[in-house]
Design a protein around this motif. Structure first.
Motif, PDB file in Angstrom:
ATOM      1  N   TYR A   3       1.084  -1.234  -0.130  1.00  0.00           N
ATOM      2  CA  TYR A   3      -0.239   0.058   0.125  1.00  0.00           C
ATOM      3  C   TYR A   3       0.987   1.059   0.068  1.00  0.00           C
ATOM      4  CZ  TYR A   3      -4.150  -2.757   1.156  1.00  0.00           C
ATOM      5  OH  TYR A   3      -4.637  -3.798   1.377  1.00  0.00           O
ATOM      6  N   ILE A   4       0.618   2.083   0.066  1.00  0.00           N
ATOM      7  CA  ILE A   4       0.960   4.502  -0.517  1.00  0.00           C
ATOM      8  C   ILE A   4       0.617   5.009   0.233  1.00  0.00           C
ATOM      9  CG2 ILE A   4       1.656   5.774  -1.945  1.00  0.00           C
ATOM     10  CD1 ILE A   4       2.585   3.287  -2.841  1.00  0.00           C
ATOM     11  N   LEU A   5       1.374   4.857   1.834  1.00  0.00           N
ATOM     12  CA  LEU A   5       0.653   5.810   2.082  1.00  0.00           C
ATOM     13  C   LEU A   5       0.646   7.631   1.825  1.00  0.00           C
ATOM     14  CD1 LEU A   5      -0.663   7.033   5.182  1.00  0.00           C
ATOM     15  CD2 LEU A   5       1.680   7.494   6.202  1.00  0.00           C
ATOM     16  N   CYS A   6      -0.307   8.089   2.120  1.00  0.00           N
ATOM     17  CA  CYS A   6      -0.772   8.992   0.909  1.00  0.00           C
ATOM     18  C   CYS A   6      -0.680  10.181   2.597  1.00  0.00           C
ATOM     19  CB  CYS A   6      -1.547   9.659   0.105  1.00  0.00           C
ATOM     20  SG  CYS A   6      -0.918   8.149  -1.166  1.00  0.00           S
ATOM     21  N   HIS A   7      -0.278  11.546   2.256  1.00  0.00           N
ATOM     22  CA  HIS A   7      -0.684  12.723   2.519  1.00  0.00           C
ATOM     23  C   HIS A   7      -1.598  13.605   1.759  1.00  0.00           C
ATOM     24  CE1 HIS A   7       0.040  16.532   4.719  1.00  0.00           C
ATOM     25  NE2 HIS A   7      -1.343  15.960   5.728  1.00  0.00           N
ATOM     26  N   LYS A   8      -2.747  13.536   1.533  1.00  0.00           N
ATOM     27  CA  LYS A   8      -3.639  14.085   0.090  1.00  0.00           C
ATOM     28  C   LYS A   8      -3.271  13.468  -0.796  1.00  0.00           C
ATOM     29  CE  LYS A   8      -5.220  18.513   1.989  1.00  0.00           C
ATOM     30  NZ  LYS A   8      -5.453  19.805   2.091  1.00  0.00           N
ATOM     31  N   ASP A   9      -2.848  14.401  -2.019  1.00  0.00           N
ATOM     32  CA  ASP A   9      -2.721  13.378  -2.952  1.00  0.00           C
ATOM     33  C   ASP A   9      -0.825  13.760  -2.421  1.00  0.00           C
ATOM     34  OD1 ASP A   9      -4.670  12.658  -4.130  1.00  0.00           O
ATOM     35  OD2 ASP A   9      -5.056  14.453  -5.072  1.00  0.00           O
ATOM     36  N   ILE A  10      -0.330  13.382  -2.208  1.00  0.00           N
ATOM     37  CA  ILE A  10       1.269  13.382  -1.932  1.00  0.00           C
ATOM     38  C   ILE A  10       1.889  11.681  -1.339  1.00  0.00           C
ATOM     39  CG2 ILE A  10       3.432  13.854  -1.315  1.00  0.00           C
ATOM     40  CD1 ILE A  10       2.136  16.662  -1.261  1.00  0.00           C
ATOM     41  N   ASN A  11       2.169  10.928  -2.052  1.00  0.00           N
ATOM     42  CA  ASN A  11       2.422   9.550  -1.795  1.00  0.00           C
ATOM     43  C   ASN A  11       3.869   9.568  -0.920  1.00  0.00           C
ATOM     44  OD1 ASN A  11       0.834   8.927  -4.016  1.00  0.00           O
ATOM     45  ND2 ASN A  11       2.590   7.951  -5.100  1.00  0.00           N
ATOM     46  N   VAL A  12       3.816   9.798   0.706  1.00  0.00           N
ATOM     47  CA  VAL A  12       4.743   9.370   1.717  1.00  0.00           C
ATOM     48  C   VAL A  12       5.980   8.186   1.604  1.00  0.00           C
ATOM     49  CG1 VAL A  12       4.599   9.797   3.967  1.00  0.00           C
ATOM     50  CG2 VAL A  12       3.016  10.795   2.169  1.00  0.00           C
ATOM     51  N   LEU A  13       5.045   7.052   1.985  1.00  0.00           N
ATOM     52  CA  LEU A  13       5.917   5.450   1.666  1.00  0.00           C
ATOM     53  C   LEU A  13       4.709   5.206   1.222  1.00  0.00           C
ATOM     54  CD1 LEU A  13       4.621   4.243   4.559  1.00  0.00           C
ATOM     55  CD2 LEU A  13       5.997   5.752   5.802  1.00  0.00           C
ATOM     56  N   ASN A  14       5.362   3.372   1.467  1.00  0.00           N
ATOM     57  CA  ASN A  14       4.863   2.463   0.916  1.00  0.00           C
ATOM     58  C   ASN A  14       5.183   1.269   1.580  1.00  0.00           C
ATOM     59  OD1 ASN A  14       5.621  -0.810  -0.015  1.00  0.00           O
ATOM     60  ND2 ASN A  14       4.972   0.538  -2.268  1.00  0.00           N
ATOM     61  N   LEU A  15       4.219   0.695   1.777  1.00  0.00           N
ATOM     62  CA  LEU A  15       4.127  -0.286   3.353  1.00  0.00           C
ATOM     63  C   LEU A  15       3.744  -1.226   2.594  1.00  0.00           C
ATOM     64  CD1 LEU A  15       1.459  -0.308   4.783  1.00  0.00           C
ATOM     65  CD2 LEU A  15       1.678   2.058   5.349  1.00  0.00           C
ATOM     66  N   GLU A  16       3.647  -2.775   4.071  1.00  0.00           N
ATOM     67  CA  GLU A  16       3.480  -4.192   3.425  1.00  0.00           C
ATOM     68  C   GLU A  16       2.168  -4.404   4.162  1.00  0.00           C
ATOM     69  OE1 GLU A  16       5.063  -8.443   2.164  1.00  0.00           O
ATOM     70  OE2 GLU A  16       6.918  -6.613   2.198  1.00  0.00           O
ATOM     71  N   ASP A  92      -6.642  14.465  10.657  1.00  0.00           N
ATOM     72  CA  ASP A  92      -5.972  14.372  10.028  1.00  0.00           C
ATOM     73  C   ASP A  92      -5.954  13.881   8.035  1.00  0.00           C
ATOM     74  OD1 ASP A  92      -5.237  11.675   9.268  1.00  0.00           O
ATOM     75  OD2 ASP A  92      -3.465  11.341  11.201  1.00  0.00           O
ATOM     76  N   GLN A  93      -5.675  14.233   6.961  1.00  0.00           N
ATOM     77  CA  GLN A  93      -4.999  13.755   6.008  1.00  0.00           C
ATOM     78  C   GLN A  93      -4.371  12.898   5.297  1.00  0.00           C
ATOM     79  OE1 GLN A  93      -4.701  17.345   6.669  1.00  0.00           O
ATOM     80  NE2 GLN A  93      -6.864  17.673   6.893  1.00  0.00           N
ATOM     81  N   TYR A  94      -4.288  11.389   6.464  1.00  0.00           N
ATOM     82  CA  TYR A  94      -3.138  10.146   5.988  1.00  0.00           C
ATOM     83  C   TYR A  94      -4.713   9.592   4.730  1.00  0.00           C
ATOM     84  CZ  TYR A  94       0.668  12.163   7.853  1.00  0.00           C
ATOM     85  OH  TYR A  94       1.982  13.429   7.618  1.00  0.00           O
ATOM     86  N   TRP A  95      -4.205   8.681   4.527  1.00  0.00           N
ATOM     87  CA  TRP A  95      -5.055   7.284   3.698  1.00  0.00           C
ATOM     88  C   TRP A  95      -4.268   6.225   3.848  1.00  0.00           C
ATOM     89  CZ3 TRP A  95      -6.535   6.972  -1.081  1.00  0.00           C
ATOM     90  CH2 TRP A  95      -6.226   7.945  -1.787  1.00  0.00           C
ATOM     91  N   ILE A  96      -4.776   5.535   3.410  1.00  0.00           N
ATOM     92  CA  ILE A  96      -3.953   4.001   1.713  1.00  0.00           C
ATOM     93  C   ILE A  96      -4.239   3.892   1.022  1.00  0.00           C
ATOM     94  CG2 ILE A  96      -2.407   3.374   4.534  1.00  0.00           C
ATOM     95  CD1 ILE A  96      -4.001   1.118   4.082  1.00  0.00           C
ATOM     96  N   LYS A  97      -3.974   3.338   0.073  1.00  0.00           N
ATOM     97  CA  LYS A  97      -4.293   3.042  -0.833  1.00  0.00           C
ATOM     98  C   LYS A  97      -3.397   1.813  -1.655  1.00  0.00           C
ATOM     99  CE  LYS A  97      -1.911   6.229  -4.154  1.00  0.00           C
ATOM    100  NZ  LYS A  97      -1.980   7.435  -5.170  1.00  0.00           N
ATOM    101  N   PRO A  98      -4.035   0.627  -2.498  1.00  0.00           N
ATOM    102  CA  PRO A  98      -3.171  -0.321  -2.869  1.00  0.00           C
ATOM    103  C   PRO A  98      -2.476   0.378  -3.488  1.00  0.00           C
ATOM    104  CG  PRO A  98      -5.323  -0.753  -2.615  1.00  0.00           C
ATOM    105  CD  PRO A  98      -5.712   1.045  -2.300  1.00  0.00           C
ATOM    106  N   GLU A  99      -1.423  -0.563  -3.611  1.00  0.00           N
ATOM    107  CA  GLU A  99       0.147   0.259  -4.608  1.00  0.00           C
ATOM    108  C   GLU A  99      -0.361   0.761  -6.019  1.00  0.00           C
ATOM    109  OE1 GLU A  99       4.722  -1.197  -4.185  1.00  0.00           O
ATOM    110  OE2 GLU A  99       3.020  -2.758  -4.854  1.00  0.00           O
ATOM    111  N   ASN A 100      -1.109  -0.291  -6.385  1.00  0.00           N
ATOM    112  CA  ASN A 100      -1.564   0.340  -8.265  1.00  0.00           C
ATOM    113  C   ASN A 100      -2.759   0.886  -7.842  1.00  0.00           C
ATOM    114  OD1 ASN A 100       0.527  -1.587  -8.712  1.00  0.00           O
ATOM    115  ND2 ASN A 100      -0.301  -2.996  -8.340  1.00  0.00           N
TER     116      ASN A 100
END
Length: 110
Positions: A3-16, A92-100
């Motif tokens: 998954y990608i942790l996002c801060h709004k539309d900014i990709n912050v980090l990749n997590l498993e 806050d404005q953090y959220w996750i989305k699948p990597e692709n």
């Protein structure tokens, strides 16, 4: 699954995430937007720190009728629920989305 942790539309980090648990932080894309608790010099184990932060985003286990609610939605755990809700929080404005995924903040923002 990654998954990608996002801060709004900014990709912050990749997590498993494995078995509904944050397993690894694979890569940091944007250090300026990493949640503050992960930037702390005292934070030695970033996965453990992330898990604690992640738990804080869940419905508090002390919430009245939480067990009944979870059993009514097919026996999901709190971790499953937060993954299904993309880690969204009103605080806050953090959220996750699948990597692709091509989802944007405007698509998921409350």
């Amino acid at each position: 699954m990654n998954y990608i942790l996002c801060h709004k539309d900014i990709n912050v980090l990749n997590l498993e995430i494995l078995n509904d648990e944050v397993y690894a932080i694979n890569e940091i894309y944007n250090d300026e937007h990493v949640p503050l608790f992960l930037k702390s010099q005292k934070t030695v184990n970033k996965v453990t720190a992330f898990r604690e932060w992640w738990k804080g985003r869940c419905i508090p286990s002390s919430r009245q009728n939480l067990d009944k609610f979870l059993s009514e939605i097919a026996g999901l755990s709190l971790n499953s629920l937060i993954i299904k809700s993309m880690g969204l929080s009103l605080s806050d404005q953090y959220w996750i989305k699948p990597e692709n995924s091509h989802l944007k903040w405007k698509d998921v923002n409350f």
